[in-house]
Design a protein around this motif. Structure first.
Motif, PDB file in Angstrom:
ATOM      1  N   ILE A 128       0.760  -1.062  -0.033  1.00 53.97           N
ATOM      2  CA  ILE A 128      -0.010  -0.087  -0.058  1.00 53.97           C
ATOM      3  C   ILE A 128       0.940   1.120  -0.083  1.00 53.97           C
ATOM      4  CG2 ILE A 128      -1.640   1.377   1.522  1.00 53.97           C
ATOM      5  CD1 ILE A 128      -2.828  -1.382   2.214  1.00 53.97           C
ATOM      6  N   ASP A 129       2.247   1.138   0.685  1.00 58.04           N
ATOM      7  CA  ASP A 129       3.007   2.255   0.775  1.00 58.04           C
ATOM      8  C   ASP A 129       3.799   2.298  -0.382  1.00 58.04           C
ATOM      9  OD1 ASP A 129       1.919   3.039   3.338  1.00 58.04           O
ATOM     10  OD2 ASP A 129       3.583   2.055   4.362  1.00 58.04           O
ATOM     11  N   GLY A 130       3.496   1.408  -1.430  1.00 59.35           N
ATOM     12  CA  GLY A 130       4.298   1.507  -2.744  1.00 59.35           C
ATOM     13  C   GLY A 130       5.608   1.153  -2.620  1.00 59.35           C
ATOM     14  N   ALA A 131       6.023  -0.007  -1.741  1.00 59.82           N
ATOM     15  CA  ALA A 131       7.348  -0.504  -1.712  1.00 59.82           C
ATOM     16  C   ALA A 131       7.454  -1.388  -2.556  1.00 59.82           C
ATOM     17  CB  ALA A 131       7.530  -1.122  -0.095  1.00 59.82           C
ATOM     18  N   GLY A 132       8.489  -1.597  -3.412  1.00 62.34           N
ATOM     19  CA  GLY A 132       8.714  -2.744  -4.338  1.00 62.34           C
ATOM     20  C   GLY A 132       9.547  -3.815  -3.552  1.00 62.34           C
ATOM     21  N   PRO A 133       9.964  -4.997  -4.306  1.00 63.35           N
ATOM     22  CA  PRO A 133      10.348  -6.328  -3.813  1.00 63.35           C
ATOM     23  C   PRO A 133      11.670  -5.839  -3.133  1.00 63.35           C
ATOM     24  CG  PRO A 133       9.651  -6.501  -6.050  1.00 63.35           C
ATOM     25  CD  PRO A 133       9.542  -5.091  -5.716  1.00 63.35           C
ATOM     26  N   TRP A 134      12.447  -4.993  -3.654  1.00 64.13           N
ATOM     27  CA  TRP A 134      13.754  -4.776  -3.009  1.00 64.13           C
ATOM     28  C   TRP A 134      13.736  -3.962  -1.890  1.00 64.13           C
ATOM     29  CZ3 TRP A 134      18.391  -6.728  -4.061  1.00 64.13           C
ATOM     30  CH2 TRP A 134      18.449  -7.410  -5.506  1.00 64.13           C
ATOM     31  N   GLN A 135      12.925  -2.956  -1.506  1.00 59.58           N
ATOM     32  CA  GLN A 135      12.403  -2.326  -0.465  1.00 59.58           C
ATOM     33  C   GLN A 135      11.704  -3.166   0.627  1.00 59.58           C
ATOM     34  OE1 GLN A 135      10.280   0.899  -1.796  1.00 59.58           O
ATOM     35  NE2 GLN A 135      12.064   2.428  -2.170  1.00 59.58           N
ATOM     36  N   THR A 136      10.978  -4.008   0.210  1.00 65.21           N
ATOM     37  CA  THR A 136      10.230  -4.778   1.173  1.00 65.21           C
ATOM     38  C   THR A 136      11.338  -6.036   1.790  1.00 65.21           C
ATOM     39  OG1 THR A 136       8.315  -4.952  -0.196  1.00 65.21           O
ATOM     40  CG2 THR A 136       8.526  -6.823   1.290  1.00 65.21           C
ATOM     41  N   ALA A 137      12.439  -6.388   0.750  1.00 63.65           N
ATOM     42  CA  ALA A 137      13.377  -7.164   1.542  1.00 63.65           C
ATOM     43  C   ALA A 137      14.440  -6.541   2.450  1.00 63.65           C
ATOM     44  CB  ALA A 137      14.207  -7.798   0.183  1.00 63.65           C
ATOM     45  N   LEU A 138      14.964  -5.447   2.119  1.00 66.07           N
ATOM     46  CA  LEU A 138      15.687  -4.630   2.938  1.00 66.07           C
ATOM     47  C   LEU A 138      14.895  -4.039   4.185  1.00 66.07           C
ATOM     48  CD1 LEU A 138      17.685  -2.465   0.187  1.00 66.07           C
ATOM     49  CD2 LEU A 138      18.333  -4.733   1.384  1.00 66.07           C
ATOM     50  N   ARG A 139      13.721  -3.622   4.006  1.00 69.74           N
ATOM     51  CA  ARG A 139      13.022  -2.956   5.093  1.00 69.74           C
ATOM     52  C   ARG A 139      12.381  -3.882   6.173  1.00 69.74           C
ATOM     53  NH1 ARG A 139      13.440   2.672   4.829  1.00 69.74           N
ATOM     54  NH2 ARG A 139      14.816   3.120   3.155  1.00 69.74           N
ATOM     55  N   ILE A 140      11.855  -4.961   5.552  1.00 71.72           N
ATOM     56  CA  ILE A 140      10.860  -5.914   6.212  1.00 71.72           C
ATOM     57  C   ILE A 140      11.742  -7.150   6.539  1.00 71.72           C
ATOM     58  CG2 ILE A 140       8.605  -7.093   6.336  1.00 71.72           C
ATOM     59  CD1 ILE A 140       7.531  -4.753   4.930  1.00 71.72           C
TER      60      ILE A 140
END
Length: 337
Positions: free
Chosen positions: A235-247
């Motif tokens: 929903i916040d617009g995070a892509g696969p890379w951001q999801t992997a790094l941030r979550i």
């Protein structure tokens, strides 16, 4: 219209139906009703016998297979062989030697160098293996379930191969004239079994063996992440890379710590791979690792008491490194809070 007599009679009947009077100063709520049962659980001062019934077999096996060997190894490390007669040719006897075996072990330069060798091995091999396991776990988490199961089993398959067999397989890939790798590289092929490269050849075998095992631990941690976090990230617009790094990576940190501790202990216990490679490479000496040095003293030099002292020293170093790493991680977690 009620008369005073009727009011008096009604009050008497009400008082009669209310039961016995409660003395003043006593709370009626604190007194349980007559015939009522107290369903509050009673605490027993004795432990539950059923718990000991289930824990008993495990504790017996733990003491027999873990505690007793450690105690016996410490006991053997305090003994020494005493020889009597002219020129020490008399019948040998076993006596108490105190810390003499520990002093002899610490005075051997080859034994001390073996600790430095496995420490260098661990500093390079453990991060490479954990990064590879993490990358594989993240990639599998992105794939569909149809292909993820097949690839997960393929990556885990090397762990099911015994270390001796795996070393023999890789040994054929290292020997010049037999290896297809050396033939493909030709004159530019490095000497995998030489003095400068044999340690990293062993590291490659260990990474190949245990990367899939550590990957499964990380995958299990990834499966426990709530799906609501992924939905919020999308929903916040995070892509696969951001999801992997941030979550994903922050959430699998406990699994990474666990696999790192296991890898540290396994590094200090390095034995099977150098023992098999020793037949193929003259660069692997009898004291290439601390475990190999203790094995050589016990079975080649028939000095089990010195070998026991080296084993105890190895266990102490492994405990110090693993607990030191856990203490460092715990302090960092507290400082972040």
């Amino acid at each position: 219209m009620p008369t005073p007599s009727d009011s008096t009679a009604s009050a008497g009947r009400a008082d009669a139906g209310a039961g016995p009077a409660v003395p003043s100063g006593t709370s009626g709520a604190s007194r349980p009703a007559t015939g009522a049962r107290d369903f509050r659980p009673r605490r027993s001062s004795r432990p539950d016998s059923a718990a000991w019934f289930f824990l008993g077999p495990f504790l017996a096996l733990f003491v027999f297979a873990f505690v007793l060997p450690i105690v016996y190894a410490v006991y053997q490390s305090l003994l020494k062989v005493e020889r009597h007669g002219p020129l020490g040719l008399g019948e040998p006897t076993v006596g108490f030697g105190g810390l003499e075996n520990y002093a002899i072990a610490l005075q051997q330069a080859d034994f001390i160098e073996s600790f430095g060798r496995v420490l260098l091995f661990g500093v390079v091999q453990v991060p490479v293996m954990l990064v590879l396991a993490l990358v594989l776990a993240l990639l599998l988490d992105q794939l569909s379930h149809r292909w993820a199961g097949l690839l997960r089993a393929s990556y885990f398959l090397p762990y099911g191969i015994p270390g001796v067999i795996a070393t023999i397989l890789w040994g054929f890939l290292y020997v010049p004239g037999i290896s297809p790798i050396t033939e493909a590289l030709g004159a530019s092929s490095p000497d995998f079994l030489g003095y400068d490269n044999v340690l990293w050849s062993v590291a490659n075998i260990v990474v190949w063996e245990f990367a899939g095992y550590n990957m499964l631990i990380i995958v299990a941690q990834l499966k426990s992440i709530p799906q609501e976090l992924y939905e919020a990230a999308r929903i916040d617009g995070a892509g696969p890379w951001q999801t992997a790094l941030r979550i994903k990576i922050p959430m699998v940190r406990p699994a990474l710590v666990l696999t790192c501790v296991f890898s540290i202990i396994g590094t200090m216990q390095l034995f099977a791979e150098p023992l098999v490679i020793q037949v193929l490479s003259p660069a692997v000496s009898s004291s290439f690792t601390p475990n190999l040095s203790a094995y050589n003293d016990a079975f080649a030099n028939a000095n089990v008491y010195l070998a026991a002292a080296k084993a105890v020293l190895l266990a102490l170093v492994a405990c110090a490194l693993s607990f030191g790493f856990l203490t460092l991680v715990t302090r960092k977690d507290r400082s972040r809070r």
